[in-house]
Design an enzyme around this catalytic site. Structure first.
Site, PDB file in Angstrom:
ATOM      1  N   MET A   3       0.848  -1.192   0.000  1.00 19.43           N
ATOM      2  CA  MET A   3       0.000   0.000   0.000  1.00 19.43           C
ATOM      3  C   MET A   3       0.888   1.249   0.000  1.00 19.43           C
ATOM      4  O   MET A   3       2.092   1.165   0.042  1.00 19.43           O
ATOM      5  CB  MET A   3      -0.930   0.004   1.220  1.00 19.43           C
ATOM      6  CG  MET A   3      -1.801  -1.222   1.315  1.00 19.43           C
ATOM      7  SD  MET A   3      -3.007  -1.328  -0.033  1.00 19.43           S
ATOM      8  CE  MET A   3      -4.409  -0.538   0.730  1.00 19.43           C
ATOM      9  N   CYS A   4       0.256   2.367  -0.028  1.00 20.68           N
ATOM     10  CA  CYS A   4       0.999   3.613  -0.176  1.00 20.68           C
ATOM     11  C   CYS A   4       0.441   4.618   0.823  1.00 20.68           C
ATOM     12  O   CYS A   4      -0.505   4.338   1.549  1.00 20.68           O
ATOM     13  CB  CYS A   4       0.822   4.160  -1.586  1.00 20.68           C
ATOM     14  SG  CYS A   4       1.068   2.919  -2.846  1.00 20.68           S
TER      15      CYS A   4
END
Lengths: 255, 255
Positions: free
Chosen positions: A1-2
């Protein structure tokens, strides 16, 4: 994820304080070591800084932490790669022109079957599901509006419906801007805070840094910050519910 | 008028030395104080650095002089504004996507009646004659090739004919790239040099700096640099004749 970071303000504002917190999560305190990028709007133009290296070790990120570029609208992203190799073409935010404006897009999440999304004349350059989703939205906009639309809140209401569809394919937290408006869509995790007079002090969670906004603002300033997770420990951040969208202009909440 | 700088190489190469010379002309030794920009390709991606301030006083330019970003293809521009106010949206180089590639354009010169140029779906964001010309060329390419072309030298031969037409409107020195090829068109002033083994020393005209390329290269390196005016005093730069175009790939001259 970011992790995502956005800012909308009614006066050119530097984002050095918030970016300092985010940058710490880019390969030092966090797993988001696969590149980062930041877009600053200035009028109709924008500047995009990108690096496929970890943010916390990037000379460009160091410069931006110290060089206060002032902007009314900023979108930043630090990446933990899932779809698409670690490369500049897969580094967010993405920019494209539509209707004579610079559009900027950054995404946190992961979409399945993204290659089946029709993108029309907006062809992805890299391999990420995110850029596909961006091209899909721009194509939907171009098909929906044969003439350049002037009511942008209506346009972003339409984008909300596109985002609802994309959320069916996976996780889709989104920041999108045409340079004036900042559109925020939450699929799982996004927080926002509006700072206005009377301004107080704020302390970063990720680094031992405190700022007294009163010393850096005027009583008329309105600055909204959006982030995947709260960046400060002593302020109240609003959590956005899954499936909810927000539209900001000049720091103010439009819908 | 403005100054252009381009580089095509067969190995990722830093352009710090040439940029140091160019930057001196951006508001310090030269009149080109109205902004500057530089695009570095890395694979299909590219990074664009821009500043509407004078290059010689820009913290971003300082960072780029010292931080050796290596690239096989670079386009840089320093601006002396004629058409279009001093603003980020009018700062070269310009970027657009076509056929799933990042295209980059920088122009030196001035065109008359540019607003009459048809640009199709490629709408200019700023007010420069240059961005109009870029949008005009992209539109011509999209109309000419209904399917994505694979013979890029043919595409650039077609661009040469577009450039011949644009030169009728004024002065049109041009650098254009799709990320692999560097196309150069001369209307009045452009020089190029190819450096290959055996490498020697070079001395900047605009600053007291000398470099020994032998220490920074391997025998297989081929690096071509294009500039509005020669950047070094002790090397032989080839002048391009008005109306002539050159195409480079990996530093080699294609046509």
């Amino acid at each position: 994820m970011c992790e995502l970071l956005g800012m909308s303000a009614n006066i050119p504002t530097d984002i050095c304080f918030s970016f300092k917190g985010l940058a710490k999560r880019g390969g030092d305190r966090g797993p988001h070591k696969d590149g980062w990028g930041m877009v600053f709007y200035e009028g109709k133009g924008c500047r995009t800084f990108k690096d496929p290296k970890a943010c916390s070790f990037s000379p460009i990120a160091r410069m931006l932490e110290d060089y206060p570029i002032k902007s009314k609208l900023v979108i930043a992203h630090i990446r933990q790669a899932n779809k698409g190799k670690i490369a500049l073409e897969n580094t967010h935010p993405f920019n494209r022109e539509l209707w004579g404006k610079n559009w900027t897009f950054a995404h946190n999440g992961q979409l399945n079957n993204h290659k089946k999304l029709p993108t029309g004349r907006f062809e992805p350059i890299g391999q990420t599901d995110s850029e596909y989703a961006f091209c899909y939205i721009l194509n939907k906009l171009e098909l929906r509006y044969k003439n350049k639309p002037h009511n942008l809140p209506n346009v972003f209401s339409f984008v909300k419906r596109c985002a609802d569809d994309l959320r069916q394919l996976g996780v889709f937290n989104l920041l999108l801007s045409d340079g004036q408006y900042l559109f925020v869509y939450c699929s799982t995790n996004l927080y926002w805070i509006t700072r206005k007079s009377p301004f107080g002090k704020a302390r970063l969670i990720d680094e031992d840094v405190e700022i007294d906004f009163q010393k850096h603002t005027t009583p008329n300033d309105v600055v909204t910050v959006i982030a995947t997770n709260p960046l400060t420990s002593n302020e109240v951040w609003q959590k956005i519910a899954p499936g909810e969208s927000y539209l900001f202009k000049h720091g103010e909440h439009i819908f």
